[in-house]
Design an enzyme around this catalytic site. Structure first.
Site, PDB file in Angstrom:
ATOM      1  N   ARG A 124     116.816 -48.712   3.559  1.00 55.58           N
ATOM      2  CA  ARG A 124     115.420 -48.577   3.132  1.00 55.58           C
ATOM      3  C   ARG A 124     114.737 -49.961   3.119  1.00 55.58           C
ATOM      4  O   ARG A 124     114.055 -50.324   2.164  1.00 55.58           O
ATOM      5  CB  ARG A 124     115.336 -47.945   1.748  1.00 55.58           C
ATOM      6  CG  ARG A 124     114.013 -47.270   1.485  1.00 55.58           C
ATOM      7  CD  ARG A 124     113.827 -46.922   0.027  1.00 55.58           C
ATOM      8  NE  ARG A 124     112.638 -46.126  -0.144  1.00 55.58           N
ATOM      9  CZ  ARG A 124     111.976 -46.003  -1.294  1.00 55.58           C
ATOM     10  NH1 ARG A 124     112.421 -46.589  -2.371  1.00 55.58           N
ATOM     11  NH2 ARG A 124     110.916 -45.268  -1.365  1.00 55.58           N
ATOM     12  N   ASP A 128     105.563 -45.107 -11.293  1.00 55.91           N
ATOM     13  CA  ASP A 128     106.723 -45.279 -10.413  1.00 55.91           C
ATOM     14  C   ASP A 128     106.519 -46.495  -9.500  1.00 55.91           C
ATOM     15  O   ASP A 128     105.695 -47.385  -9.775  1.00 55.91           O
ATOM     16  CB  ASP A 128     106.952 -43.970  -9.641  1.00 55.91           C
ATOM     17  CG  ASP A 128     108.418 -43.716  -9.326  1.00 55.91           C
ATOM     18  OD1 ASP A 128     108.925 -44.357  -8.386  1.00 55.91           O
ATOM     19  OD2 ASP A 128     109.068 -42.899 -10.014  1.00 55.91           O
ATOM     20  N   ASP A 129     107.225 -46.520  -8.414  1.00 56.18           N
ATOM     21  CA  ASP A 129     107.269 -47.626  -7.464  1.00 56.18           C
ATOM     22  C   ASP A 129     105.871 -48.045  -6.978  1.00 56.18           C
ATOM     23  O   ASP A 129     105.004 -47.203  -6.796  1.00 56.18           O
ATOM     24  CB  ASP A 129     108.101 -47.137  -6.264  1.00 56.18           C
ATOM     25  CG  ASP A 129     108.571 -48.261  -5.384  1.00 56.18           C
ATOM     26  OD1 ASP A 129     108.157 -49.396  -5.619  1.00 56.18           O
ATOM     27  OD2 ASP A 129     109.363 -47.981  -4.458  1.00 56.18           O
ATOM     28  N   LYS A 137     112.595 -46.287 -15.782  1.00 57.69           N
ATOM     29  CA  LYS A 137     113.379 -45.575 -14.763  1.00 57.69           C
ATOM     30  C   LYS A 137     114.023 -46.655 -13.895  1.00 57.69           C
ATOM     31  O   LYS A 137     113.321 -47.393 -13.205  1.00 57.69           O
ATOM     32  CB  LYS A 137     112.449 -44.683 -13.942  1.00 57.69           C
ATOM     33  CG  LYS A 137     113.124 -43.952 -12.798  1.00 57.69           C
ATOM     34  CD  LYS A 137     112.112 -43.010 -12.146  1.00 57.69           C
ATOM     35  CE  LYS A 137     112.633 -42.408 -10.859  1.00 57.69           C
ATOM     36  NZ  LYS A 137     111.564 -41.709 -10.128  1.00 57.69           N
ATOM     37  N   TRP A 138     115.335 -46.755 -13.966  1.00 61.15           N
ATOM     38  CA  TRP A 138     116.080 -47.841 -13.301  1.00 61.15           C
ATOM     39  C   TRP A 138     116.665 -47.296 -12.005  1.00 61.15           C
ATOM     40  O   TRP A 138     117.634 -46.555 -12.022  1.00 61.15           O
ATOM     41  CB  TRP A 138     117.185 -48.325 -14.245  1.00 61.15           C
ATOM     42  CG  TRP A 138     118.002 -49.479 -13.764  1.00 61.15           C
ATOM     43  CD1 TRP A 138     118.683 -49.577 -12.590  1.00 61.15           C
ATOM     44  CD2 TRP A 138     118.262 -50.695 -14.470  1.00 61.15           C
ATOM     45  NE1 TRP A 138     119.338 -50.774 -12.507  1.00 61.15           N
ATOM     46  CE2 TRP A 138     119.097 -51.480 -13.665  1.00 61.15           C
ATOM     47  CE3 TRP A 138     117.874 -51.194 -15.713  1.00 61.15           C
ATOM     48  CZ2 TRP A 138     119.569 -52.733 -14.054  1.00 61.15           C
ATOM     49  CZ3 TRP A 138     118.344 -52.436 -16.103  1.00 61.15           C
ATOM     50  CH2 TRP A 138     119.176 -53.201 -15.282  1.00 61.15           C
ATOM     51  N   ASP A 139     116.088 -47.696 -10.891  1.00 57.78           N
ATOM     52  CA  ASP A 139     116.454 -47.103  -9.600  1.00 57.78           C
ATOM     53  C   ASP A 139     117.421 -48.002  -8.826  1.00 57.78           C
ATOM     54  O   ASP A 139     117.585 -49.194  -9.143  1.00 57.78           O
ATOM     55  CB  ASP A 139     115.171 -46.886  -8.780  1.00 57.78           C
ATOM     56  CG  ASP A 139     115.251 -45.658  -7.893  1.00 57.78           C
ATOM     57  OD1 ASP A 139     116.366 -45.248  -7.560  1.00 57.78           O
ATOM     58  OD2 ASP A 139     114.190 -45.127  -7.533  1.00 57.78           O
ATOM     59  N   ASP A 155     165.120 -32.776 -15.832  1.00 55.42           N
ATOM     60  CA  ASP A 155     166.530 -32.973 -15.522  1.00 55.42           C
ATOM     61  C   ASP A 155     166.723 -32.878 -14.012  1.00 55.42           C
ATOM     62  O   ASP A 155     166.851 -31.804 -13.440  1.00 55.42           O
ATOM     63  CB  ASP A 155     167.343 -31.887 -16.248  1.00 55.42           C
ATOM     64  CG  ASP A 155     168.820 -32.136 -16.094  1.00 55.42           C
ATOM     65  OD1 ASP A 155     169.175 -33.054 -15.323  1.00 55.42           O
ATOM     66  OD2 ASP A 155     169.595 -31.412 -16.722  1.00 55.42           O
ATOM     67  N   ASP A 203     116.202 -36.405  -5.760  1.00 51.75           N
ATOM     68  CA  ASP A 203     114.848 -36.544  -5.214  1.00 51.75           C
ATOM     69  C   ASP A 203     114.347 -35.206  -4.686  1.00 51.75           C
ATOM     70  O   ASP A 203     113.175 -35.068  -4.353  1.00 51.75           O
ATOM     71  CB  ASP A 203     114.845 -37.553  -4.060  1.00 51.75           C
ATOM     72  CG  ASP A 203     114.681 -38.977  -4.566  1.00 51.75           C
ATOM     73  OD1 ASP A 203     114.377 -39.144  -5.753  1.00 51.75           O
ATOM     74  OD2 ASP A 203     114.871 -39.912  -3.771  1.00 51.75           O
ATOM     75  N   ASN A 214     118.222 -47.909  -4.656  1.00 51.98           N
ATOM     76  CA  ASN A 214     117.955 -47.064  -3.500  1.00 51.98           C
ATOM     77  C   ASN A 214     118.743 -47.369  -2.228  1.00 51.98           C
ATOM     78  O   ASN A 214     118.270 -47.069  -1.131  1.00 51.98           O
ATOM     79  CB  ASN A 214     116.461 -47.103  -3.183  1.00 51.98           C
ATOM     80  CG  ASN A 214     115.713 -46.088  -4.020  1.00 51.98           C
ATOM     81  OD1 ASN A 214     116.160 -44.956  -4.161  1.00 51.98           O
ATOM     82  ND2 ASN A 214     114.597 -46.484  -4.597  1.00 51.98           N
ATOM     83  N   CYS A 244     118.703 -43.789 -11.962  1.00 52.60           N
ATOM     84  CA  CYS A 244     118.234 -43.113 -10.750  1.00 52.60           C
ATOM     85  C   CYS A 244     118.846 -43.864  -9.575  1.00 52.60           C
ATOM     86  O   CYS A 244     119.068 -45.074  -9.652  1.00 52.60           O
ATOM     87  CB  CYS A 244     116.711 -43.182 -10.690  1.00 52.60           C
ATOM     88  SG  CYS A 244     115.995 -42.444  -9.212  1.00 52.60           S
TER      89      CYS A 244
HETATM   90  C1  GLA Z   1     113.760 -43.229  -5.251  1.00 52.75           C
HETATM   91  C2  GLA Z   1     113.635 -42.349  -6.466  1.00 52.75           C
HETATM   92  C3  GLA Z   1     112.290 -41.672  -6.467  1.00 52.75           C
HETATM   93  C4  GLA Z   1     111.194 -42.718  -6.467  1.00 52.75           C
HETATM   94  C5  GLA Z   1     111.385 -43.642  -5.278  1.00 52.75           C
HETATM   95  C6  GLA Z   1     110.426 -44.804  -5.341  1.00 52.75           C
HETATM   96  O1  GLA Z   1     113.825 -42.485  -4.091  1.00 52.75           O
HETATM   97  O2  GLA Z   1     114.667 -41.423  -6.515  1.00 52.75           O
HETATM   98  O3  GLA Z   1     112.153 -40.834  -7.587  1.00 52.75           O
HETATM   99  O4  GLA Z   1     111.268 -43.435  -7.666  1.00 52.75           O
HETATM  100  O5  GLA Z   1     112.690 -44.152  -5.205  1.00 52.75           O
HETATM  101  O6  GLA Z   1     110.576 -45.654  -4.292  1.00 52.75           O
END
Ligand code: GLA
Length: 729
Positions: A446, A369-370, A479-481, A49, A543, A483, A521
């Site tokens: 990067r 990994d990468d 693991k699908w990143d 009100d 990381d 960066n 990720c």
């Molecule tokens: C990112 C991810 C890491 C690793 C690197 C690889 O920084 O967080 O865990 O996978 O990329 O380049």
């Protein structure tokens, strides 16, 4: 019925709360109440009100209408009708004006929760488990409609809000700020809690008071980001030392992974506005006649018992009604990832040595990994060229997967599908596929560029290259990143179009591979948000695997996100392995509270380290169900100055619990430490091995009220509590 709707009064009753708003002066939506459940019937319309509360000067009303909107707590605020606070919605009308008056037209109540087109959102599997109220409003001059959606869920104190803007007029409307929700809470005596940080320092907790003015939490980086998480809570009636278990907490969590903004505005009229949605920065959307714009949803949660209660709303909802697929309720595998062991310099032989060592200690999955594709030996090249590097892996991915499987481990693979390296065949063939502004230099992060997912041809290419790889070998985990963040977009609104494209690609790939466990990720936890959890039920939390830093990161993350979504590994340590806070034991316990794994060169482990690790794996197997899917409570905060942290996970039937206690710095001759446990059954007797190894039996009530004395001479300890029949006849 949990939602009670009449023509001008709406009440949503969740498990323990009531959320009430009304139609004010026959047109506007005014917020009345959100808090503990109120008795029925209760009519709170008198609280808006404005005849009583109106300030005498500098208050505007529309000619002929006695609504003083700046002095009214609103449920939805626009622009140009008297409310000069931060609007939820802002647009340019066909005539160039920016006035918008969304007037109430009607409502629609239904069971279930409709999908949000193109966007991730909470859902309920059966229509009987949720209910949705839609409030339809319309701007009479342009014909633009805003349909406000409110969904509630059985047994939960969450409310999912979003808005669908629909152009029912005959000309284009230019949306500048497509807010997802707004609310004006009564009073200014709140504190704002949010989660901020950086790469390697995600989701640290900050608490600041609400002030007279605007506080904004946001990302302009194209992703939800390491720096700010799309979450904010208002706390009332507590302070930082007691906020876990006392006071009211109002949570706002945005289900979106791109640019976002949350504002908190203390206003002169004594209420606090919270508004949230896509960041209006660099945003612009032409909404053609007949078109709709769906905003991402905000999940609101209320707790009358501090942050602990807020997490108790978010965790089960996000685990069961946001995450999807067969893995959401499935125990997650213990894995070994080669990144911190080898970086991009590996051979098939080395990877198999690591896998073998992992198998020997009882792990279940190897993640490559990468560095497995193109000619990627460092981060200067090859993103986009998803073709296996035969020099490193002469038997290809299928050979490596086969050999890994023969050791008794599943095989998982790293990808970064949204990116392209300037040194790649993809970029050389299609330099126009990345986000860029014509005629200007392209920014690298990067050493990489971001593919423009608003382009259908880019989406198709990414889907087919990822699909081909996933079909080429027995891959059961990805693991699908992602960066880097986004800098340059080519036009206003481009970042959102890109995000919709990312979601479309994720939807297609994850639904085509229902037997693959996907983990999100982004340089660690740069995209740890509810939007991502809709597609991928877990995320690499950071990381940073330094255990002391990790405690803070995991503690902050757990305020919103369930333990099953947080991935934590034992990483390598730079300092001597027996130093305080760096021992294998300390690192193991910090990682065992969530989705556990290793990320170091297991093949170099000494026999003693191997034996120790075997024990951790064995113990984790016993507690995995409890830590991944139990109720999680934070007991001591690593953000407090005393250098302690502790957590407990309690199985839902309260028959089993695991508590972890950490010292983040040495305490020589410190005061005695006593920790009160949480979440146990007060009337049950719990059996556990105490810190000196002796068996103890104590009532849950004793452990929760009088507490447990924790030793001063260990940096990390844990206890497993059970309720055997013998003590609970
Ligand atoms: C990112 C991810 C890491 C690793 C690197 C690889 O920084 O967080 O865990 O996978 O990329 O380049």
């Amino acid at each position: 019925m949990p939602i009670i709707a009449t023509e001008n009064y709406f009440r949503l009753d969740t498990k323990t709360t009531s959320y009430i708003f009304c139609v004010h002066k026959e047109k506007y939506l005014a917020h009345l109440y959100w808090g503990r459940r109120l008795p029925e019937p209760s009519n709170l319309a008198h609280l808006v009100d404005t005849e009583i509360t109106r300030r005498p000067s500098f208050t505007t009303n529309i000619i002929g209408s006695p609504a003083y909107l700046e002095d009214t707590p609103l449920e939805f605020a626009c622009c140009g009708t008297g409310d000069n606070r931060e609007p939820v919605f802002h647009a340019v009308n066909p005539d160039g004006s920016t006035v918008c008056e969304f007037c109430y037209e009607g409502y629609h109540l239904s069971s279930g929760k409709p999908k949000l087109e193109g966007l991730p959102a909470t859902y309920s599997e059966n229509p009987g488990e949720s209910q949705t109220l839609e409030i339809i409003t319309k701007d009479p001059r342009t014909g633009l409609r805003a349909i406000l959606s409110y969904s509630i869920f059985d047994g939960s104190d969450a409310i999912a809000r979003s808005i669908r803007y629909k152009n029912s007029g005959s000309e284009i409307v230019e949306i500048l700020n497509p807010g997802s929700m707004g609310i004006d809470l009564w009073g200014l005596d709140y504190k704002i809690l949010h989660l901020h940080g950086d790469h390697m320092r995600e989701r640290n907790v900050e608490v600041v008071p609400v002030t007279n003015g605007l506080y904004s939490i946001e990302s302009k980086r194209g992703h939800s980001s390491h720096m700010q998480n799309p979450f904010v809570a208002l706390l009332r009636g507590t302070d930082e030392a007691n906020m876990e278990h006392s006071g009211e907490a109002f949570g706002f969590s945005l289900v979106y992974s791109g640019n976002f903004r949350a504002i908190v505005e203390g206003s002169r009229g004594g209420s606090t506005r919270v508004a949230m949605g896509i960041n209006p920065f660099n945003f612009h959307w032409l909404l053609a006649p007949g078109g709709t714009f769906q905003t991402p949803e905000v999940v609101l949660a209320y707790s009358a018992s501090g942050l602990d209660g807020l997490s108790a709303v978010y965790h089960p909802l996000y685990r069961s009604c946001l995450c999807r697929g067969k893995f959401k309720d499935k125990q997650r595998p213990m894995l070994i990832n080669n990144w911190e062991a080898t970086g991009m310099h590996f051979t098939e032989k080395k990877i198999l040595e690591i896998a073998k060592a992992g198998a020997e200690i009882g792990l279940e999955l190897l993640v490559l990994d990468d560095g497995w594709f193109g000619h990627r030996d460092n981060d200067l090249s090859s993103l986009g060229d998803w073709v296996v590097n035969k020099e490193k892996l002469p038997n290809g991915l299928s050979g490596l997967a086969h050999n890994t499987n023969s050791l008794g481990l599943q095989f998982g693979l790293w990808f970064e599908p949204e990116m392209v390296s300037p040194d790649s065949d993809l970029y050389r063939a299609h330099p126009d596929y990345c986000l860029h502004a014509e005629g200007r230099p392209r920014t690298e992060g990067r050493n990489q560029l971001v593919l423009d997912f608003s382009k259908p041809e880019v989406r198709e290419l990414v889907i087919s290259s990822v699909t081909d790889i996933l079909h080429s070998a027995n891959i059961t985990y990805v693991k699908w990143d992602c960066n880097r963040n986004i800098n340059e977009t080519a036009y206003l609104g481009h970042a959102h179009k890109h995000m919709l494209g990312v979601y479309e690609v994720m939807e297609k790939i994850t639904s085509a591979f229902p037997d693959v466990l996907f983990e999100g990720c982004s340089g660690g936890g740069g995209r740890f948000d509810p939007g991502m959890l809709y597609y991928m039920p877990q995320t690499w939390t950071s990381d940073n695997t330094d255990p002391v830093d990790r405690i803070k990161i995991q503690h902050g993350t757990s305020i919103v996100y369930p333990p099953s979504s947080m991935v934590a590994h034992i990483g390598r340590t730079e300092t001597g392995k027996h130093e305080f806070n760096q021992s294998l034991h300390f690192r193991a316990l910090v990682a065992m509270c969530f989705n556990f794994g290793f990320q170091l060169d297991l093949s170099n482990f000494s026999d003693e380290e191997k034996e120790q690790s075997k024990e951790y794996v064995k113990t984790y197997r016993k507690i995995r169900e409890v830590v991944q899917f139990g109720d999680f409570h934070r007991l001591e905060s690593p953000f407090a100055p005393d250098g302690y942290a502790s957590w407990i996970a309690v199985r839902q039937d309260k028959a089993k619990a695991v508590a972890f206690f950490f010292q983040t710095r040495p305490h020589r001759n410190g005061p005695d430490r006593r920790v009160r446990l949480r979440g146990l059954d007060p009337g049950k007797q719990y059996l556990f091995n105490s810190f000196d190894g002796s068996a103890c039996v104590r009532f849950g009530a004793e452990l929760m009220e009088a507490g447990l004395k924790v030793p001063m001479n260990e940096d990390a300890t844990m206890i497993i509590l059970e309720t055997p029949r013998k003590y609970n006849p």
